[in-house]
Design a protein around this motif. Structure first.
Motif, PDB file in Angstrom:
ATOM      1  N   GLY A  16       0.799  -1.137   0.027  1.00  0.00           N
ATOM      2  CA  GLY A  16       0.113   0.002   0.009  1.00  0.00           C
ATOM      3  C   GLY A  16       0.953   1.298   0.166  1.00  0.00           C
ATOM      4  O   GLY A  16       1.925   1.598  -0.752  1.00  0.00           O
ATOM      5  N   GLU A  17       0.693   2.186   1.076  1.00  0.00           N
ATOM      6  CA  GLU A  17       1.198   3.272   0.976  1.00  0.00           C
ATOM      7  C   GLU A  17       2.714   3.326   1.118  1.00  0.00           C
ATOM      8  O   GLU A  17       3.430   4.099   0.780  1.00  0.00           O
ATOM      9  CB  GLU A  17       0.768   4.117   2.299  1.00  0.00           C
ATOM     10  CG  GLU A  17      -0.745   4.500   1.960  1.00  0.00           C
ATOM     11  CD  GLU A  17      -1.082   5.580   0.981  1.00  0.00           C
ATOM     12  OE1 GLU A  17      -0.310   6.325   0.532  1.00  0.00           O
ATOM     13  OE2 GLU A  17      -2.018   5.574   0.400  1.00  0.00           O
ATOM     14  N   GLU A  18       3.038   2.049   1.961  1.00  0.00           N
ATOM     15  CA  GLU A  18       4.533   1.913   2.128  1.00  0.00           C
ATOM     16  C   GLU A  18       5.451   1.729   0.943  1.00  0.00           C
ATOM     17  O   GLU A  18       6.604   2.239   0.727  1.00  0.00           O
ATOM     18  CB  GLU A  18       4.835   0.895   3.314  1.00  0.00           C
ATOM     19  CG  GLU A  18       4.356   1.087   4.524  1.00  0.00           C
ATOM     20  CD  GLU A  18       4.558  -0.244   5.363  1.00  0.00           C
ATOM     21  OE1 GLU A  18       5.136  -1.017   5.037  1.00  0.00           O
ATOM     22  OE2 GLU A  18       3.974  -0.115   6.548  1.00  0.00           O
ATOM     23  N   ALA A  19       4.621   0.940   0.005  1.00  0.00           N
ATOM     24  CA  ALA A  19       5.334   0.649  -1.290  1.00  0.00           C
ATOM     25  C   ALA A  19       5.082   1.774  -2.223  1.00  0.00           C
ATOM     26  O   ALA A  19       5.900   1.941  -3.565  1.00  0.00           O
ATOM     27  CB  ALA A  19       4.674  -0.620  -2.087  1.00  0.00           C
ATOM     28  N   GLY A  20       4.184   2.504  -2.051  1.00  0.00           N
ATOM     29  CA  GLY A  20       4.141   4.029  -2.868  1.00  0.00           C
ATOM     30  C   GLY A  20       2.513   3.640  -3.820  1.00  0.00           C
ATOM     31  O   GLY A  20       2.847   2.931  -4.583  1.00  0.00           O
ATOM     32  N   SER A  21       1.699   4.060  -3.181  1.00  0.00           N
ATOM     33  CA  SER A  21       0.194   3.732  -3.715  1.00  0.00           C
ATOM     34  C   SER A  21       0.088   4.664  -5.127  1.00  0.00           C
ATOM     35  O   SER A  21       0.677   5.815  -5.158  1.00  0.00           O
ATOM     36  CB  SER A  21      -0.984   3.805  -2.927  1.00  0.00           C
ATOM     37  OG  SER A  21      -0.912   5.290  -2.733  1.00  0.00           O
ATOM     38  N   LYS A  22      -0.770   3.994  -6.147  1.00  0.00           N
ATOM     39  CA  LYS A  22      -1.073   4.911  -7.449  1.00  0.00           C
ATOM     40  C   LYS A  22      -2.509   4.828  -7.605  1.00  0.00           C
ATOM     41  O   LYS A  22      -3.121   3.660  -7.682  1.00  0.00           O
ATOM     42  CB  LYS A  22      -0.128   4.265  -8.487  1.00  0.00           C
ATOM     43  CG  LYS A  22      -0.221   4.935  -9.757  1.00  0.00           C
ATOM     44  CD  LYS A  22       0.597   4.216 -10.547  1.00  0.00           C
ATOM     45  CE  LYS A  22       0.857   5.220 -11.833  1.00  0.00           C
ATOM     46  NZ  LYS A  22       1.989   4.640 -13.159  1.00  0.00           N
ATOM     47  N   PRO A  23      -3.084   6.004  -7.789  1.00  0.00           N
ATOM     48  CA  PRO A  23      -4.440   5.933  -8.105  1.00  0.00           C
ATOM     49  C   PRO A  23      -4.936   4.924  -9.302  1.00  0.00           C
ATOM     50  O   PRO A  23      -4.036   4.935 -10.160  1.00  0.00           O
ATOM     51  CB  PRO A  23      -5.089   7.335  -8.321  1.00  0.00           C
ATOM     52  CG  PRO A  23      -3.811   7.933  -7.793  1.00  0.00           C
ATOM     53  CD  PRO A  23      -2.464   7.252  -7.665  1.00  0.00           C
ATOM     54  N   ASP A  24      -6.039   4.350  -9.236  1.00  0.00           N
ATOM     55  CA  ASP A  24      -6.413   3.450 -10.596  1.00  0.00           C
ATOM     56  C   ASP A  24      -6.472   4.326 -11.535  1.00  0.00           C
ATOM     57  O   ASP A  24      -6.177   3.834 -12.794  1.00  0.00           O
ATOM     58  CB  ASP A  24      -7.734   2.747 -10.173  1.00  0.00           C
ATOM     59  CG  ASP A  24      -7.688   1.787  -9.176  1.00  0.00           C
ATOM     60  OD1 ASP A  24      -6.418   1.372  -8.799  1.00  0.00           O
ATOM     61  OD2 ASP A  24      -8.619   1.123  -8.603  1.00  0.00           O
ATOM     62  N   SER A  25      -6.903   5.270 -11.504  1.00  0.00           N
ATOM     63  CA  SER A  25      -7.134   6.410 -12.782  1.00  0.00           C
ATOM     64  C   SER A  25      -5.896   6.863 -13.378  1.00  0.00           C
ATOM     65  O   SER A  25      -5.847   6.751 -14.565  1.00  0.00           O
ATOM     66  CB  SER A  25      -7.752   7.720 -12.228  1.00  0.00           C
ATOM     67  OG  SER A  25      -7.280   8.401 -11.403  1.00  0.00           O
ATOM     68  N   ALA A  26      -4.827   6.804 -12.559  1.00  0.00           N
ATOM     69  CA  ALA A  26      -3.439   7.041 -13.065  1.00  0.00           C
ATOM     70  C   ALA A  26      -2.827   5.803 -13.864  1.00  0.00           C
ATOM     71  O   ALA A  26      -2.112   5.822 -14.917  1.00  0.00           O
ATOM     72  CB  ALA A  26      -2.437   7.399 -12.147  1.00  0.00           C
ATOM     73  N   VAL A  27      -3.092   4.677 -13.296  1.00  0.00           N
ATOM     74  CA  VAL A  27      -2.812   3.250 -14.093  1.00  0.00           C
ATOM     75  C   VAL A  27      -3.587   3.156 -15.246  1.00  0.00           C
ATOM     76  O   VAL A  27      -2.709   2.829 -16.253  1.00  0.00           O
ATOM     77  CB  VAL A  27      -3.057   2.098 -13.105  1.00  0.00           C
ATOM     78  CG1 VAL A  27      -2.703   0.945 -13.733  1.00  0.00           C
ATOM     79  CG2 VAL A  27      -2.307   2.381 -11.823  1.00  0.00           C
ATOM     80  N   VAL A  28      -4.755   3.433 -15.254  1.00  0.00           N
ATOM     81  CA  VAL A  28      -5.711   3.167 -16.567  1.00  0.00           C
ATOM     82  C   VAL A  28      -4.994   4.217 -17.616  1.00  0.00           C
ATOM     83  O   VAL A  28      -5.090   4.130 -18.803  1.00  0.00           O
ATOM     84  CB  VAL A  28      -7.142   3.538 -16.461  1.00  0.00           C
ATOM     85  CG1 VAL A  28      -7.831   3.596 -17.446  1.00  0.00           C
ATOM     86  CG2 VAL A  28      -7.493   2.427 -15.432  1.00  0.00           C
ATOM     87  N   ARG A  29      -4.746   5.586 -17.286  1.00  0.00           N
ATOM     88  CA  ARG A  29      -4.165   6.459 -18.196  1.00  0.00           C
ATOM     89  C   ARG A  29      -2.932   6.160 -18.838  1.00  0.00           C
ATOM     90  O   ARG A  29      -2.964   6.163 -20.019  1.00  0.00           O
ATOM     91  CB  ARG A  29      -4.165   7.905 -17.440  1.00  0.00           C
ATOM     92  CG  ARG A  29      -3.517   9.139 -18.350  1.00  0.00           C
ATOM     93  CD  ARG A  29      -3.199  10.159 -17.521  1.00  0.00           C
ATOM     94  NE  ARG A  29      -2.041   9.951 -16.608  1.00  0.00           N
ATOM     95  CZ  ARG A  29      -1.999  10.269 -15.373  1.00  0.00           C
ATOM     96  NH1 ARG A  29      -3.116  10.800 -14.718  1.00  0.00           N
ATOM     97  NH2 ARG A  29      -1.216   9.800 -14.761  1.00  0.00           N
ATOM     98  N   ASP A  30      -2.166   5.700 -18.023  1.00  0.00           N
ATOM     99  CA  ASP A  30      -0.714   5.115 -18.436  1.00  0.00           C
ATOM    100  C   ASP A  30      -0.808   3.971 -19.450  1.00  0.00           C
ATOM    101  O   ASP A  30      -0.326   4.145 -20.652  1.00  0.00           O
ATOM    102  CB  ASP A  30       0.075   5.041 -17.297  1.00  0.00           C
ATOM    103  CG  ASP A  30       0.612   6.192 -16.570  1.00  0.00           C
ATOM    104  OD1 ASP A  30       0.443   7.349 -16.899  1.00  0.00           O
ATOM    105  OD2 ASP A  30       1.041   5.906 -15.456  1.00  0.00           O
ATOM    106  N   ALA A  31      -1.830   3.058 -18.982  1.00  0.00           N
ATOM    107  CA  ALA A  31      -2.005   1.904 -19.686  1.00  0.00           C
ATOM    108  C   ALA A  31      -2.496   2.222 -21.165  1.00  0.00           C
ATOM    109  O   ALA A  31      -2.245   1.893 -22.287  1.00  0.00           O
ATOM    110  CB  ALA A  31      -2.739   0.991 -19.229  1.00  0.00           C
ATOM    111  N   LEU A  32      -3.590   3.152 -21.101  1.00  0.00           N
ATOM    112  CA  LEU A  32      -4.222   3.522 -22.312  1.00  0.00           C
ATOM    113  C   LEU A  32      -3.205   4.154 -23.410  1.00  0.00           C
ATOM    114  O   LEU A  32      -3.132   4.193 -24.586  1.00  0.00           O
ATOM    115  CB  LEU A  32      -5.387   4.474 -22.047  1.00  0.00           C
ATOM    116  CG  LEU A  32      -6.692   3.742 -21.502  1.00  0.00           C
ATOM    117  CD1 LEU A  32      -7.657   4.912 -21.151  1.00  0.00           C
ATOM    118  CD2 LEU A  32      -7.347   3.093 -22.630  1.00  0.00           C
ATOM    119  N   GLY A  33      -2.410   5.100 -22.743  1.00  0.00           N
ATOM    120  CA  GLY A  33      -1.268   5.957 -23.494  1.00  0.00           C
ATOM    121  C   GLY A  33      -0.389   4.995 -24.499  1.00  0.00           C
ATOM    122  O   GLY A  33      -0.217   5.217 -25.304  1.00  0.00           O
TER     123      GLY A  33
END
Length: 253
Positions: A16-33
């Motif tokens: 989680g936060e310890e490993a550095g969380s990332k919003p789902d929307s940011a993951v989707v944006r990067d993946a779509l790109g």
């Protein structure tokens, strides 16, 4: 030991936060790109394949069933150059073998249900691997893999069809340079991964072997010969490390 390291890595990613969380929307944006940017190069493959003499059905079948861009370009390029079909297929096969190693890493990271794995294996390619490994948690990795794979697979096959249909209207694909689009994308993804000296040496030697043998060997064979770069570089590195170790032992005496 390898399994322990892998499990520790996965637990870290799930931290989680310890490993550095990332919003789902940011993951989707990067993946779509990534999916959209690379998926559009399927048009170049469709044009190149149809221009090389393959039928519309053969061209679309390659994208639907093979779905490994660099291997597809290698196959149709060798066939268009008059290479033996078996040699062309062998060169494409060896380029695609890297996906097997990707799969070994992603299977531990994604931990997908057994029923899903055969279908997910179709999407194990350079782009999905890069996006998946860049994520900090298993949830983000699964989202990145799924969105990248779905977007890229759908768009790649659609643009392959459009490229094959439009090949006659475009004319000579070599004049447009579209046959270089796929390899260029592959090199752009590969270059940042070459971090160690040995990895750079393998890449450089592979280029030298491939280009140097291109004028003297049949189409498709230089790709196979370039695969010798890895064992050669590893052998030289092993000898170098043994020499360094021996020198250190001599100094201790």
């Amino acid at each position: 030991m390898a399994e322990q390291i892998a499990s520790d890595d996965i637990r870290t990613r799930e931290g989680g936060e310890e490993a550095g969380s990332k919003p789902d929307s940011a993951v989707v944006r990067d993946a779509l790109g990534v999916g959209i940017a690379v998926g559009l190069s399927g048009f170049a493959f469709g044009v190149t394949s149809a221009g090389g003499g393959l039928t519309l059905l053969q061209t679309c079948a390659l994208s639907l069933l093979v779905f490994t861009g660099a291997s597809q370009f290698a196959l149709v390029g060798a066939l268009a150059a008059g290479g033996n079909p078996l040699t062309a297929a062998a060169g494409a096969f060896f380029l695609g073998v890297r996906n097997t190693f990707y799969g070994l890493r992603l299977s531990q990271l994604l931990a997908l249900p057994r029923a899903v794995r055969p279908f997910a294996a179709q999407w194990v390619i350079d782009e999905t691997t890069a996006v998946t490994l860049a994520q900090p948690t298993r949830r983000a990795a699964r989202i990145g893999f799924t969105v990248t794979g779905l977007t890229l697979y759908a768009l790649w096959n659609l643009t392959t069809l459009l490229g094959a249909l439009g090949a006659k209207a475009i004319g000579d694909t070599e004049a447009w340079g579209l046959d270089a689009a796929g390899p260029a994308v592959f090199l752009a993804l590969l270059a940042p991964m070459l971090k160690s000296t040995v990895e750079r040496a393998v890449a450089a030697l592979a280029v030298l072997l491939g280009l140097g043998l291109l004028p003297v060997l049949p189409a498709g064979v230089p790709v196979l010969a370039a695969a010798l770069a890895a064992p050669i570089a590893l052998y030289v590195e092993g000898r170098r490390q043994n020499g360094t170790r021996n020198d250190a032992q001599e100094e201790d005496r």
